[in-house]
Design a protein around this motif. Structure first.
Motif, PDB file in Angstrom:
ATOM      1  N   LEU A   1     -44.024  37.143  35.458  1.00 14.04           N
ATOM      2  CA  LEU A   1     -43.246  37.600  33.839  1.00 14.04           C
ATOM      3  C   LEU A   1     -42.264  36.981  34.157  1.00 14.04           C
ATOM      4  CD1 LEU A   1     -43.925  41.043  35.839  1.00 14.04           C
ATOM      5  CD2 LEU A   1     -44.741  40.766  33.312  1.00 14.04           C
ATOM      6  N   LYS A   2     -41.739  36.956  32.727  1.00 12.95           N
ATOM      7  CA  LYS A   2     -40.295  35.907  32.393  1.00 12.95           C
ATOM      8  C   LYS A   2     -39.326  37.692  31.812  1.00 12.95           C
ATOM      9  CE  LYS A   2     -41.318  31.334  32.332  1.00 12.95           C
ATOM     10  NZ  LYS A   2     -41.090  30.479  30.975  1.00 12.95           N
ATOM     11  N   VAL A   3     -38.710  37.977  32.793  1.00  8.46           N
ATOM     12  CA  VAL A   3     -38.257  39.171  32.020  1.00  8.46           C
ATOM     13  C   VAL A   3     -36.844  39.301  31.542  1.00  8.46           C
ATOM     14  CG1 VAL A   3     -37.878  42.155  32.578  1.00  8.46           C
ATOM     15  CG2 VAL A   3     -39.360  40.807  33.303  1.00  8.46           C
ATOM     16  N   TRP A   4     -35.413  39.976  30.910  1.00  8.91           N
ATOM     17  CA  TRP A   4     -34.509  39.670  30.602  1.00  8.91           C
ATOM     18  C   TRP A   4     -33.616  40.379  31.123  1.00  8.91           C
ATOM     19  CZ3 TRP A   4     -31.487  36.235  27.849  1.00  8.91           C
ATOM     20  CH2 TRP A   4     -30.596  36.713  27.028  1.00  8.91           C
ATOM     21  N   ARG A   5     -32.396  39.753  32.039  1.00 13.29           N
ATOM     22  CA  ARG A   5     -31.910  40.801  32.599  1.00 13.29           C
ATOM     23  C   ARG A   5     -30.387  40.405  32.362  1.00 13.29           C
ATOM     24  NH1 ARG A   5     -34.197  42.292  37.788  1.00 13.29           N
ATOM     25  NH2 ARG A   5     -32.342  44.247  37.408  1.00 13.29           N
ATOM     26  N   GLN A   6     -29.889  41.778  32.014  1.00 16.90           N
ATOM     27  CA  GLN A   6     -28.779  41.691  31.687  1.00 16.90           C
ATOM     28  C   GLN A   6     -27.514  43.133  32.453  1.00 16.90           C
ATOM     29  OE1 GLN A   6     -28.386  41.090  27.451  1.00 16.90           O
ATOM     30  NE2 GLN A   6     -26.522  42.110  27.420  1.00 16.90           N
ATOM     31  N   GLN A   7     -26.636  42.145  33.437  1.00  9.51           N
ATOM     32  CA  GLN A   7     -25.825  43.616  34.044  1.00  9.51           C
ATOM     33  C   GLN A   7     -25.850  45.061  33.645  1.00  9.51           C
ATOM     34  OE1 GLN A   7     -26.615  43.595  37.841  1.00  9.51           O
ATOM     35  NE2 GLN A   7     -25.328  45.583  37.291  1.00  9.51           N
ATOM     36  N   ASN A   8     -24.481  44.364  32.593  1.00  2.00           N
ATOM     37  CA  ASN A   8     -23.942  45.321  31.030  1.00  2.00           C
ATOM     38  C   ASN A   8     -24.340  45.130  29.446  1.00  2.00           C
ATOM     39  OD1 ASN A   8     -21.823  43.840  31.066  1.00  2.00           O
ATOM     40  ND2 ASN A   8     -21.258  44.993  33.045  1.00  2.00           N
ATOM     41  N   ALA A   9     -23.537  45.452  28.803  1.00  2.00           N
ATOM     42  CA  ALA A   9     -23.079  45.293  27.269  1.00  2.00           C
ATOM     43  C   ALA A   9     -22.689  43.929  27.085  1.00  2.00           C
ATOM     44  CB  ALA A   9     -23.216  45.901  26.729  1.00  2.00           C
TER      45      ALA A   9
ATOM     46  N   ARG B   1     -27.925  39.901  14.081  1.00  4.43           N
ATOM     47  CA  ARG B   1     -28.955  39.479  15.145  1.00  4.43           C
ATOM     48  C   ARG B   1     -28.232  38.016  16.122  1.00  4.43           C
ATOM     49  NH1 ARG B   1     -34.466  39.894  14.788  1.00  4.43           N
ATOM     50  NH2 ARG B   1     -34.210  42.510  14.862  1.00  4.43           N
ATOM     51  N   PRO B   2     -27.176  38.280  16.779  1.00  4.63           N
ATOM     52  CA  PRO B   2     -26.524  37.733  17.598  1.00  4.63           C
ATOM     53  C   PRO B   2     -27.171  36.729  18.378  1.00  4.63           C
ATOM     54  CG  PRO B   2     -25.234  39.071  17.694  1.00  4.63           C
ATOM     55  CD  PRO B   2     -26.611  40.110  15.998  1.00  4.63           C
ATOM     56  N   VAL B   3     -27.892  38.302  19.394  1.00  4.26           N
ATOM     57  CA  VAL B   3     -28.586  37.001  20.532  1.00  4.26           C
ATOM     58  C   VAL B   3     -29.930  37.288  19.763  1.00  4.26           C
ATOM     59  CG1 VAL B   3     -29.402  36.901  23.198  1.00  4.26           C
ATOM     60  CG2 VAL B   3     -26.922  37.985  21.999  1.00  4.26           C
ATOM     61  N   GLY B   4     -30.741  35.808  19.413  1.00  4.29           N
ATOM     62  CA  GLY B   4     -32.502  35.672  19.242  1.00  4.29           C
ATOM     63  C   GLY B   4     -32.736  35.990  20.486  1.00  4.29           C
ATOM     64  N   TYR B   5     -34.338  35.390  19.807  1.00  2.00           N
ATOM     65  CA  TYR B   5     -35.629  35.908  21.029  1.00  2.00           C
ATOM     66  C   TYR B   5     -35.753  34.168  21.412  1.00  2.00           C
ATOM     67  CZ  TYR B   5     -36.172  40.986  19.034  1.00  2.00           C
ATOM     68  OH  TYR B   5     -36.585  42.038  18.639  1.00  2.00           O
ATOM     69  N   ALA B   6     -36.558  35.129  22.427  1.00  2.00           N
ATOM     70  CA  ALA B   6     -36.953  33.427  23.221  1.00  2.00           C
ATOM     71  C   ALA B   6     -38.300  32.787  22.388  1.00  2.00           C
ATOM     72  CB  ALA B   6     -37.448  33.704  24.814  1.00  2.00           C
ATOM     73  N   LYS B   7     -39.344  34.350  22.694  1.00  2.00           N
ATOM     74  CA  LYS B   7     -40.947  33.806  22.074  1.00  2.00           C
ATOM     75  C   LYS B   7     -40.530  35.372  20.756  1.00  2.00           C
ATOM     76  CE  LYS B   7     -43.852  33.137  24.163  1.00  2.00           C
ATOM     77  NZ  LYS B   7     -45.422  32.915  24.185  1.00  2.00           N
ATOM     78  N   THR B   8     -40.097  34.512  19.371  1.00  2.00           N
ATOM     79  CA  THR B   8     -41.229  35.490  18.175  1.00  2.00           C
ATOM     80  C   THR B   8     -41.815  35.079  17.428  1.00  2.00           C
ATOM     81  OG1 THR B   8     -40.611  33.105  16.904  1.00  2.00           O
ATOM     82  CG2 THR B   8     -38.447  34.562  17.329  1.00  2.00           C
ATOM     83  N   PRO B   9     -42.319  35.889  16.933  1.00  2.00           N
ATOM     84  CA  PRO B   9     -44.163  36.171  16.338  1.00  2.00           C
ATOM     85  C   PRO B   9     -44.234  35.522  15.181  1.00  2.00           C
ATOM     86  CG  PRO B   9     -42.621  37.898  15.247  1.00  2.00           C
ATOM     87  CD  PRO B   9     -41.462  37.232  16.345  1.00  2.00           C
ATOM     88  N   GLY B  10     -43.983  34.750  15.037  1.00  2.00           N
ATOM     89  CA  GLY B  10     -44.719  33.385  13.831  1.00  2.00           C
ATOM     90  C   GLY B  10     -44.775  34.196  12.920  1.00  2.00           C
ATOM     91  N   ASN B  11     -45.978  33.669  13.114  1.00  2.00           N
ATOM     92  CA  ASN B  11     -47.331  34.523  11.702  1.00  2.00           C
ATOM     93  C   ASN B  11     -47.512  35.421  11.106  1.00  2.00           C
ATOM     94  OD1 ASN B  11     -45.651  32.041   9.832  1.00  2.00           O
ATOM     95  ND2 ASN B  11     -47.431  30.733  10.425  1.00  2.00           N
ATOM     96  N   LYS B  12     -47.823  35.763  12.738  1.00  2.00           N
ATOM     97  CA  LYS B  12     -48.571  37.209  13.336  1.00  2.00           C
ATOM     98  C   LYS B  12     -48.146  38.265  12.548  1.00  2.00           C
ATOM     99  CE  LYS B  12     -49.705  36.284  17.658  1.00  2.00           C
ATOM    100  NZ  LYS B  12     -48.675  36.120  19.858  1.00  2.00           N
TER     101      LYS B  12
ATOM    102  N   ASP C   1     -51.875  35.435  33.249  1.00  2.00           N
ATOM    103  CA  ASP C   1     -51.213  34.899  32.049  1.00  2.00           C
ATOM    104  C   ASP C   1     -49.306  34.247  32.762  1.00  2.00           C
ATOM    105  OD1 ASP C   1     -53.140  34.503  30.438  1.00  2.00           O
ATOM    106  OD2 ASP C   1     -53.235  36.942  29.615  1.00  2.00           O
ATOM    107  N   THR C   2     -49.265  34.334  31.587  1.00  2.00           N
ATOM    108  CA  THR C   2     -47.416  34.388  31.965  1.00  2.00           C
ATOM    109  C   THR C   2     -46.460  35.604  30.285  1.00  2.00           C
ATOM    110  OG1 THR C   2     -47.316  32.473  32.983  1.00  2.00           O
ATOM    111  CG2 THR C   2     -45.209  33.368  31.748  1.00  2.00           C
ATOM    112  N   ILE C   3     -46.300  36.175  30.718  1.00  2.00           N
ATOM    113  CA  ILE C   3     -45.955  37.132  29.701  1.00  2.00           C
ATOM    114  C   ILE C   3     -44.300  36.960  29.723  1.00  2.00           C
ATOM    115  CG2 ILE C   3     -45.875  39.523  28.798  1.00  2.00           C
ATOM    116  CD1 ILE C   3     -47.905  39.911  30.670  1.00  2.00           C
ATOM    117  N   VAL C   4     -43.628  37.025  28.600  1.00  2.00           N
ATOM    118  CA  VAL C   4     -41.892  37.228  28.306  1.00  2.00           C
ATOM    119  C   VAL C   4     -41.695  38.409  27.933  1.00  2.00           C
ATOM    120  CG1 VAL C   4     -39.789  35.773  27.296  1.00  2.00           C
ATOM    121  CG2 VAL C   4     -41.946  34.441  27.667  1.00  2.00           C
ATOM    122  N   VAL C   5     -40.836  39.035  29.026  1.00  2.00           N
ATOM    123  CA  VAL C   5     -40.194  40.190  28.148  1.00  2.00           C
ATOM    124  C   VAL C   5     -38.998  40.601  27.975  1.00  2.00           C
ATOM    125  CG1 VAL C   5     -40.449  43.446  28.913  1.00  2.00           C
ATOM    126  CG2 VAL C   5     -41.713  41.075  29.550  1.00  2.00           C
TER     127      VAL C   5
END
Lengths: 248, 206
Positions: A5-13, B73-84, A95-99
């Protein structure tokens, strides 16, 4: 199954966030995606690390609290499914899942995968209601409602306000959410009284909150866990034009 | 975008109709007659001002929309859905519009500017048919025109339906008809335009 799992971590806004990579082992295919996260969080707690913050509530697919952007799609790969109803049988061993959290200027990250969606509440406060004096509820059949309109309104009312439409939209537009709320009330006699002011006030509030404009890519409809149709956006546009040209 | 888009679509119909008169293969007699009417009729001349305003309004709206939306959207996604979840051309209207504009610059340079300049100098209209013959004898010009029209085709595949959606007319009842008409329009009109330079280049027209 074992997963990466590749998960976004962010302490605060304000903090600079980043991806952390985790390994989870022996995940059952019958677990929900959030249960898999529960397992990961227990693992993190046991290791003395800080668990991942994420939104969830009913875990029945009806509250709209869960909000993960999974492998590029809001609520993951299944059609018309919230993250809590996404099950691990959607994935296979290795599988690798990006969240990631929802990404939008109007939805700032609070922490990790949790975003502030109060912008939606403020849009509702600007007109997403009907004003009725209190008193005894009258008999439901006293108000004749066209079956077709009742069905359309009900379909629009299925919106749970999760924000997947904003997350899916390349413009971070909230038009599908807003249109569902406007259409839901505009179709019913109870909503008729405030029909013209409602649509203008709600659109103004949406713009103030910093959502983008709709360019009709229809990604929102494709990703909506409740299958809200872009036909509602058509109705919102018509309602808005009607209101602007016939308003006081 | 919707209102100006619909206006520009209506212009395409007229432009396509008048220019398609070359396919009578009569040495441009019918076409020249129609072009003369379009180039000298005062009502058409006034409408041309509206068209110019319409094109630039569409471009400015498009640019504002693109840049404003990008900032949401100042911070973009690392993964986007593309043409899905959406069509690539629906997401690339800004890019397609820019390609069309670049093609327009060349197109105006070839026909519209010399014609109006000649009229302004009191020399009357240019012989547009002869000019087409000359311009479309160059392979690179024909290729640029084809690419421009292909960009227009994809722009219309999204734009036609999208315009009706924006003005609130794409109701459930008519959506499939509007979609069908949009697809047909987006393929047929640019195809007719493509056939013009191609026909001259391949010597199909006298």
């Amino acid at each position: 199954m074992n997963l990466t799992l590749k998960v976004w971590r962010q302490q605060n806004a304000q903090a600079q966030g980043g991806f952390e990579t985790y390994q989870v082992k022996d995940i059952s295919s019958e677990m929900s995606f959030l249960e898999m996260f529960d397992v990961l969080n227990e693992q993190l707690i046991n290791e003395g690390k800080e668990p991942i913050t994420f939104d969830h509530d009913c875990r029945e697919g009806i509250c709209g609290a869960c909000s993960m952007h999974i492998n590029g799609q809001p609520h993951g790969p299944w059609q018309q499914t919230t993250t809590c109803q996404l099950h691990m049988r959607a994935y296979k061993d290795g599988d690798t899942i990006v969240v990631e959290p929802w990404r939008a200027k109007a939805f700032p990250v609070i922490k990790d995968l949790m975003v502030d969606r109060r912008a939606f509440d403020r849009i509702i406060q600007s007109g997403g209601y009907i004003s009725v004096d209190t008193g005894n509820a009258q008999d439901a059949n006293n108000l004749p409602i066209d079956k077709h309109k009742a069905d359309e309104s009900f379909a629009a009312a299925a919106c749970i306000g999760c924000g997947a439409c904003v997350a899916a939209c390349k413009n971070s537009s909230a038009m599908l959410f807003l249109s569902a709320k406007v259409a839901h009330l505009a179709l019913l006699p109870q909503g008729e009284v405030e029909r013209k002011t409602r649509v203008v006030n709600m659109v103004d509030q949406m713009d103030k909150e910093g959502f983008g404009s709709c360019t009709n890519t229809q990604a929102c409809e494709a990703e909506c866990p409740k299958g809200i149709s872009v036909q509602n956006i058509r109705r919102l546009n018509a309602e808005y034009i009607r209101s602007v040209f016939s308003g006081d | 975008m919707g209102f100006t888009g619909l206006f520009l679509i209506s212009f395409l119909v007229v432009h396509c109709y008048v220019n398609a008169l070359i396919f009578f293969n009569d040495g441009g007699v019918k076409f020249t007659e129609a072009a003369h009417f379009m180039g000298t009729n005062p009502v058409i001349r006034i409408m041309e001002i509206g068209l110019t305003v319409g094109i630039f309004a569409h471009i400015i709206q498009g640019l504002l929309l693109t840049f404003e939306n990008r900032a949401k959207r100042p911070v973009g996604y690392a993964k986007t859905p593309g043409n899905k979840s959406s069509k690539w051309y629906s997401r690339s209207m800004g890019l397609l519009g820019t390609l069309i504009l670049l093609f327009f610059v060349l197109h105006w340079y070839h026909f519209w500017i010399p014609n109006r300049a000649s009229q302004f100098m009191g020399n009357g209209e240019i012989d547009a048919y002869a000019k087409m013959k000359l311009v479309f004898s160059q392979a690179w010009v024909v290729i640029v025109y084809i690419l421009g029209c292909v960009s227009l085709s994809f722009h219309l595949m999204h734009g036609f339906w999208s315009a009706f959606q924006t003005v609130g007319l794409s109701t459930r009842k008519y959506k499939s008809i509007i979609n069908g008409m949009g697809m047909a329009f987006a393929i047929i009109v640019p195809l007719i335009f493509i056939l013009m330079p191609l026909s001259f280049y391949l010597g199909w027209l006298a």
